[in-house]
Scaffold this motif. Structure first.
Motif, PDB file in Angstrom:
ATOM      1  N   MET A 179       0.206  -1.100  -0.137  1.00  0.00           N
ATOM      2  CA  MET A 179       0.242   0.329  -0.302  1.00  0.00           C
ATOM      3  C   MET A 179       0.780   1.054   0.054  1.00  0.00           C
ATOM      4  O   MET A 179       2.389   1.571   0.461  1.00  0.00           O
ATOM      5  N   GLU A 180       0.798   1.941  -0.471  1.00  0.00           N
ATOM      6  CA  GLU A 180       1.159   3.516  -0.679  1.00  0.00           C
ATOM      7  C   GLU A 180       0.703   4.325   0.137  1.00  0.00           C
ATOM      8  O   GLU A 180      -0.547   4.365   0.624  1.00  0.00           O
ATOM      9  N   ILE A 181       1.468   5.443   1.318  1.00  0.00           N
ATOM     10  CA  ILE A 181       0.982   5.918   2.629  1.00  0.00           C
ATOM     11  C   ILE A 181       1.446   7.378   1.463  1.00  0.00           C
ATOM     12  O   ILE A 181       2.590   7.239   1.678  1.00  0.00           O
ATOM     13  N   ASP A 182       0.862   8.769   2.238  1.00  0.00           N
ATOM     14  CA  ASP A 182       1.436  10.095   1.408  1.00  0.00           C
ATOM     15  C   ASP A 182       1.963  10.057   2.894  1.00  0.00           C
ATOM     16  O   ASP A 182       1.962  10.071   3.848  1.00  0.00           O
ATOM     17  N   PRO A 183       3.113  10.546   2.591  1.00  0.00           N
ATOM     18  CA  PRO A 183       4.240  10.553   3.758  1.00  0.00           C
ATOM     19  C   PRO A 183       4.221  11.892   4.446  1.00  0.00           C
ATOM     20  O   PRO A 183       4.953  11.884   5.177  1.00  0.00           O
ATOM     21  N   SER A 184       3.385  12.568   4.008  1.00  0.00           N
ATOM     22  CA  SER A 184       3.003  13.614   5.429  1.00  0.00           C
ATOM     23  C   SER A 184       2.069  13.204   5.906  1.00  0.00           C
ATOM     24  O   SER A 184       2.061  13.586   7.662  1.00  0.00           O
ATOM     25  N   GLN A 185       1.461  11.601   5.789  1.00  0.00           N
ATOM     26  CA  GLN A 185       0.533  11.568   6.964  1.00  0.00           C
ATOM     27  C   GLN A 185       1.630  10.054   7.348  1.00  0.00           C
ATOM     28  O   GLN A 185       2.436   9.594   7.184  1.00  0.00           O
ATOM     29  N   LYS A 186       0.368   9.887   8.955  1.00  0.00           N
ATOM     30  CA  LYS A 186       0.883   8.818   9.754  1.00  0.00           C
ATOM     31  C   LYS A 186       1.125   7.490   9.217  1.00  0.00           C
ATOM     32  O   LYS A 186       0.056   7.271   8.025  1.00  0.00           O
ATOM     33  N   GLY A 187       1.877   6.947   9.492  1.00  0.00           N
ATOM     34  CA  GLY A 187       1.791   5.228   8.177  1.00  0.00           C
ATOM     35  C   GLY A 187       1.412   4.333   9.546  1.00  0.00           C
ATOM     36  O   GLY A 187       0.551   4.668  10.014  1.00  0.00           O
ATOM     37  N   ALA A 188       1.216   3.119   9.207  1.00  0.00           N
ATOM     38  CA  ALA A 188       0.455   1.748   9.525  1.00  0.00           C
ATOM     39  C   ALA A 188       1.013   1.449  10.820  1.00  0.00           C
ATOM     40  O   ALA A 188       0.625   0.761  12.042  1.00  0.00           O
ATOM     41  N   VAL A 189       2.680   1.822  10.897  1.00  0.00           N
ATOM     42  CA  VAL A 189       3.891   0.725  12.232  1.00  0.00           C
ATOM     43  C   VAL A 189       4.363   2.642  12.459  1.00  0.00           C
ATOM     44  O   VAL A 189       4.572   3.619  11.953  1.00  0.00           O
ATOM     45  N   GLN A 190       4.441   3.112  13.652  1.00  0.00           N
ATOM     46  CA  GLN A 190       4.081   3.799  14.402  1.00  0.00           C
ATOM     47  C   GLN A 190       4.413   4.025  15.872  1.00  0.00           C
ATOM     48  O   GLN A 190       5.076   3.031  16.647  1.00  0.00           O
ATOM     49  N   GLY A 191       5.928   4.934  15.810  1.00  0.00           N
ATOM     50  CA  GLY A 191       6.226   4.200  17.374  1.00  0.00           C
ATOM     51  C   GLY A 191       6.639   6.098  18.179  1.00  0.00           C
ATOM     52  O   GLY A 191       6.112   6.610  17.531  1.00  0.00           O
ATOM     53  N   THR A 192       7.653   5.678  18.932  1.00  0.00           N
ATOM     54  CA  THR A 192       7.598   7.536  19.763  1.00  0.00           C
ATOM     55  C   THR A 192       8.665   8.286  19.169  1.00  0.00           C
ATOM     56  O   THR A 192       8.949   8.980  19.669  1.00  0.00           O
ATOM     57  N   GLY A 193       9.674   7.699  17.805  1.00  0.00           N
ATOM     58  CA  GLY A 193      10.459   8.391  17.312  1.00  0.00           C
ATOM     59  C   GLY A 193      10.222   9.494  16.460  1.00  0.00           C
ATOM     60  O   GLY A 193       9.057   9.745  15.496  1.00  0.00           O
ATOM     61  N   ILE A 194      11.625  10.089  15.588  1.00  0.00           N
ATOM     62  CA  ILE A 194      11.128  10.786  15.269  1.00  0.00           C
ATOM     63  C   ILE A 194      10.637  10.197  12.801  1.00  0.00           C
ATOM     64  O   ILE A 194      11.413   9.130  13.166  1.00  0.00           O
ATOM     65  N   GLU A 195       9.520  10.291  12.569  1.00  0.00           N
ATOM     66  CA  GLU A 195       9.373   9.394  11.577  1.00  0.00           C
ATOM     67  C   GLU A 195       9.384  10.021  10.378  1.00  0.00           C
ATOM     68  O   GLU A 195       9.361  11.841  10.326  1.00  0.00           O
TER      69      GLU A 195
END
Length: 178
Positions: free
Chosen positions: A1-17
């Protein structure tokens, strides 16, 4: 799946994304122009932005070029000639071409010859810092992320512009950044 780089993705953590890099470079570019540091300059200043002056003192491994390259591209796009960017990473290639021109192997091209490679008026530096916390009883990890940007005069060291991008995130399950 493609994700807009300015949006949060399916994998999230506490760091810089990725979305943080997009948001912070957009904000820094807007703020740099709004700050007025260009006011009163009669020529477009030459600026160097590369990862060499950008330190990672945080706990997350991060490719600093992601930040510096994107910021340089955003500033170059928005500056419309009000700033000129010097790519020191190309110094060896420039030196090779200069040698070919001066030895007569090639002609001088369409822009002519110069005495030396371009010097810079300003350099962008910065620091990535983090403060990590963990509550083992609740299984929660929290991270305060701070990214400081400073544009300094390459002749005097005077900081002519600075800004900060910061955020805190907490998660029950943190991701591993590589």
């Amino acid at each position: 799946m493609e994700i807009d780089p300015s949006q949060k993705g399916a994998v999230q953590g506490t760091g810089i994304e990725g979305q943080d890099i997009v948001a912070m470079t957009n904000r820094m570019a807007r703020d740099m122009f709004a700050s007025g540091f260009l006011n009163g300059l009669t020529q477009a200043p030459r600026i160097q932005i590369d990862e060499q002056n950008f330190r990672n003192e945080g706990s997350q491994a991060i490719n600093r070029k992601l930040i510096t390259d994107r910021l340089r591209v955003e500033l170059n796009r928005a500056s419309q000639g009000r700033m000129v960017f010097v790519g020191r990473q190309y110094a060896a290639a420039v030196a090779e071409e200069r040698d070919l021109k001066r030895s007569g192997v090639t002609d001088s091209g369409t822009t002519g010859l110069t005495r030396a490679q371009a010097g810079v008026d300003f350099k962008l530096g910065g620091t990535i810092s983090t403060l990590d916390s963990r509550d083992n009883a609740r299984g929660v990890t929290q991270k305060y992320n701070q990214i400081v940007f400073e544009l300094f005069d390459a002749e005097t060291g005077v900081v002519v512009w600075s800004n900060i991008y910061e955020f805190t995130r907490a998660s029950g399950e943190d991701v591993i950044y590589r």
